[in-house]
Design a protein around this motif. Structure first.
Motif, PDB file in Angstrom:
ATOM      1  N   PRO A 182       0.752  -1.259  -0.226  1.00  0.00           N
ATOM      2  CA  PRO A 182       0.070   0.127   0.126  1.00  0.00           C
ATOM      3  C   PRO A 182       0.813   1.390  -0.079  1.00  0.00           C
ATOM      4  O   PRO A 182       0.512   2.247  -0.446  1.00  0.00           O
ATOM      5  N   ILE A 183       2.047   1.239   0.585  1.00  0.00           N
ATOM      6  CA  ILE A 183       3.079   2.519   0.557  1.00  0.00           C
ATOM      7  C   ILE A 183       3.398   2.653  -0.757  1.00  0.00           C
ATOM      8  O   ILE A 183       3.392   3.561  -1.141  1.00  0.00           O
ATOM      9  N   ILE A 184       3.993   1.526  -1.462  1.00  0.00           N
ATOM     10  CA  ILE A 184       4.290   1.799  -2.893  1.00  0.00           C
ATOM     11  C   ILE A 184       3.257   2.439  -3.607  1.00  0.00           C
ATOM     12  O   ILE A 184       3.617   3.406  -4.649  1.00  0.00           O
ATOM     13  N   VAL A 185       2.107   1.818  -3.538  1.00  0.00           N
ATOM     14  CA  VAL A 185       1.033   2.380  -4.438  1.00  0.00           C
ATOM     15  C   VAL A 185       0.586   3.914  -4.086  1.00  0.00           C
ATOM     16  O   VAL A 185       0.565   4.605  -5.031  1.00  0.00           O
ATOM     17  N   HIS A 186       0.686   4.111  -2.508  1.00  0.00           N
ATOM     18  CA  HIS A 186       0.825   5.474  -2.328  1.00  0.00           C
ATOM     19  C   HIS A 186       1.615   6.450  -2.887  1.00  0.00           C
ATOM     20  O   HIS A 186       1.269   7.597  -3.629  1.00  0.00           O
ATOM     21  N   GLU A 187       2.844   6.098  -2.918  1.00  0.00           N
ATOM     22  CA  GLU A 187       4.078   7.007  -3.616  1.00  0.00           C
ATOM     23  C   GLU A 187       3.745   6.841  -5.116  1.00  0.00           C
ATOM     24  O   GLU A 187       3.840   7.995  -5.525  1.00  0.00           O
ATOM     25  N   ALA A 188       3.356   5.736  -5.660  1.00  0.00           N
ATOM     26  CA  ALA A 188       3.006   6.038  -7.327  1.00  0.00           C
ATOM     27  C   ALA A 188       1.880   7.080  -7.372  1.00  0.00           C
ATOM     28  O   ALA A 188       1.927   7.670  -8.440  1.00  0.00           O
ATOM     29  N   ILE A 189       0.811   7.053  -6.526  1.00  0.00           N
ATOM     30  CA  ILE A 189      -0.294   8.291  -6.636  1.00  0.00           C
ATOM     31  C   ILE A 189       0.143   9.614  -6.586  1.00  0.00           C
ATOM     32  O   ILE A 189      -0.139  10.536  -7.151  1.00  0.00           O
ATOM     33  N   CYS A 190       1.274   9.745  -5.439  1.00  0.00           N
ATOM     34  CA  CYS A 190       1.678  11.094  -5.118  1.00  0.00           C
ATOM     35  C   CYS A 190       2.563  11.529  -6.371  1.00  0.00           C
ATOM     36  O   CYS A 190       2.328  12.814  -6.723  1.00  0.00           O
ATOM     37  N   VAL A 191       3.438  10.587  -6.801  1.00  0.00           N
ATOM     38  CA  VAL A 191       4.232  11.016  -8.172  1.00  0.00           C
ATOM     39  C   VAL A 191       3.220  11.532  -9.424  1.00  0.00           C
ATOM     40  O   VAL A 191       3.124  12.451  -9.821  1.00  0.00           O
ATOM     41  N   ALA A 192       2.095  10.569  -9.286  1.00  0.00           N
ATOM     42  CA  ALA A 192       1.084  10.771 -10.304  1.00  0.00           C
ATOM     43  C   ALA A 192       0.456  12.304 -10.363  1.00  0.00           C
ATOM     44  O   ALA A 192       0.237  12.941 -11.218  1.00  0.00           O
ATOM     45  N   ILE A 193       0.175  12.578  -9.247  1.00  0.00           N
ATOM     46  CA  ILE A 193      -0.551  13.801  -8.702  1.00  0.00           C
ATOM     47  C   ILE A 193       0.447  14.930  -8.864  1.00  0.00           C
ATOM     48  O   ILE A 193       0.187  16.019  -9.488  1.00  0.00           O
ATOM     49  N   TRP A 194       1.575  14.961  -8.484  1.00  0.00           N
ATOM     50  CA  TRP A 194       2.573  15.535  -8.547  1.00  0.00           C
ATOM     51  C   TRP A 194       2.840  15.888 -10.195  1.00  0.00           C
ATOM     52  O   TRP A 194       3.201  17.326 -10.536  1.00  0.00           O
TER      53      TRP A 194
END
Length: 111
Positions: free
Chosen positions: A66-78
């Protein structure tokens, strides 16, 4: 030949932490994601050589997916919200490596 040792794999996985959106691109974030990149490279090497999927198993058992998924979402938003603003302010950045790294890292991680 391995990219990282099993001890490094365990250490890297144990220290995966969730980033906040305002931390993207910082030294701490960069170091953390450099370790994720090495994990990704080692996992790819293991898979292509038909080895045990130790990294995947450890990510699951440590509860890090879940943390890796969160990181991927953060970068996509950024990439969608912040990067266009940065490029408006600095249309031709001289230090494009950090921007390239952030954008390409998660593209490669997801693919």
């Amino acid at each position: 030949m391995d990219i990282i040792s099993q001890n490094e794999v365990d250490f890297f996985i144990d220290h995966i932490k969730e980033s906040k959106l305002n931390e993207l691109g910082s030294k701490i974030w960069y170091d953390s994601h450099d370790r994720l990149q090495k994990l990704n490279q080692q996992a790819t090497l293991d898979a292509t050589e038909g080895r045990e999927e130790y990294i995947k198993d450890q990510l699951i058992s440590y509860g890090k997916v879940p943390i890796i998924v969160h990181e991927a979402i953060c970068v996509a938003i950024w990439r969608e919200k912040v990067l266009p603003e940065v490029l408006c302010i600095i249309p031709n950045p001289t230090q494009s490596f950090t921007l390239y790294f952030i954008v390409s890292f998660y593209y490669n991680m997801i693919v």
